[in-house]
Enzyme design. Structure first.
Site, PDB file in Angstrom:
ATOM      1  N   SER A 246      -2.630  16.922 -52.250  1.00 32.51           N
ATOM      2  CA  SER A 246      -2.635  17.019 -53.705  1.00 32.51           C
ATOM      3  C   SER A 246      -1.877  18.255 -54.178  1.00 32.51           C
ATOM      4  O   SER A 246      -1.167  18.198 -55.196  1.00 32.51           O
ATOM      5  CB  SER A 246      -4.067  17.031 -54.235  1.00 32.51           C
ATOM      6  OG  SER A 246      -4.736  18.220 -53.853  1.00 32.51           O
TER       7      SER A 246
ATOM      8  N   ASN B 188       5.965  19.759 -60.442  1.00 37.04           N
ATOM      9  CA  ASN B 188       6.391  20.893 -61.257  1.00 37.04           C
ATOM     10  C   ASN B 188       7.859  21.230 -61.027  1.00 37.04           C
ATOM     11  O   ASN B 188       8.604  21.499 -61.979  1.00 37.04           O
ATOM     12  CB  ASN B 188       5.525  22.115 -60.941  1.00 37.04           C
ATOM     13  CG  ASN B 188       4.130  21.968 -61.489  1.00 37.04           C
ATOM     14  OD1 ASN B 188       3.908  21.314 -62.489  1.00 37.04           O
ATOM     15  ND2 ASN B 188       3.180  22.575 -60.827  1.00 37.04           N
TER      16      ASN B 188
ATOM     17  N   ARG C  76       1.495  18.190 -56.558  1.00 39.35           N
ATOM     18  CA  ARG C  76       1.528  18.978 -57.784  1.00 39.35           C
ATOM     19  C   ARG C  76       2.748  19.894 -57.797  1.00 39.35           C
ATOM     20  O   ARG C  76       3.438  20.009 -58.807  1.00 39.35           O
ATOM     21  CB  ARG C  76       0.242  19.790 -57.891  1.00 39.35           C
ATOM     22  CG  ARG C  76       0.177  20.628 -59.122  1.00 39.35           C
ATOM     23  CD  ARG C  76      -1.149  21.343 -59.199  1.00 39.35           C
ATOM     24  NE  ARG C  76      -1.049  22.376 -60.204  1.00 39.35           N
ATOM     25  CZ  ARG C  76      -1.944  23.303 -60.403  1.00 39.35           C
ATOM     26  NH1 ARG C  76      -3.010  23.332 -59.658  1.00 39.35           N
ATOM     27  NH2 ARG C  76      -1.788  24.199 -61.323  1.00 39.35           N
TER      28      ARG C  76
END
Length: 101
Positions: free
Chosen positions: A27, A35, A31
């Site tokens: 995870s 970004n 993420r």
């Protein structure tokens, strides 16, 4: 009967905890990828906003600085999350913590 139910509950909680620990790096990776991908798309969009050489070089300059700031913040956040997750994995109770000699 109650002991058998408690064994099943504790087994299910243990399995969920192991799955949670295994998926934390996944995870965090998704993420971070999201970004970085969003920042690159923003820079590409700003480069194409004004046609020509001036638009592709001068317009995105402020956004490069914003991307640098976002990168620093992301590095701090991921360092903090990694430290917290590592602490949670390595944390153990001292059996002699309540006793003072």
């Amino acid at each position: 009967m109650l002991k058998a139910l408690m064994v099943v509950v504790f087994l299910a909680v243990g399995v969920l905890e192991v799955v949670s620990i295994l998926f934390r790096p996944v995870s965090l990776s998704f993420r971070l990828f999201g970004n970085i991908f969003a920042g690159e798309n923003m820079l590409e969009a700003m480069s194409n906003l004004v046609p020509g050489w001036i638009g592709s070089v001068l317009v995105p300059i402020p956004f490069y600085f914003m991307e640098l700031l976002v990168g620093i913040v992301q590095a701090l956040v991921f360092m903090l999350l990694t430290a917290v997750f590592t602490m949670l994995i390595c944390q153990h109770d001292d059996p002699h913590s309540g006793q003072h000699h």
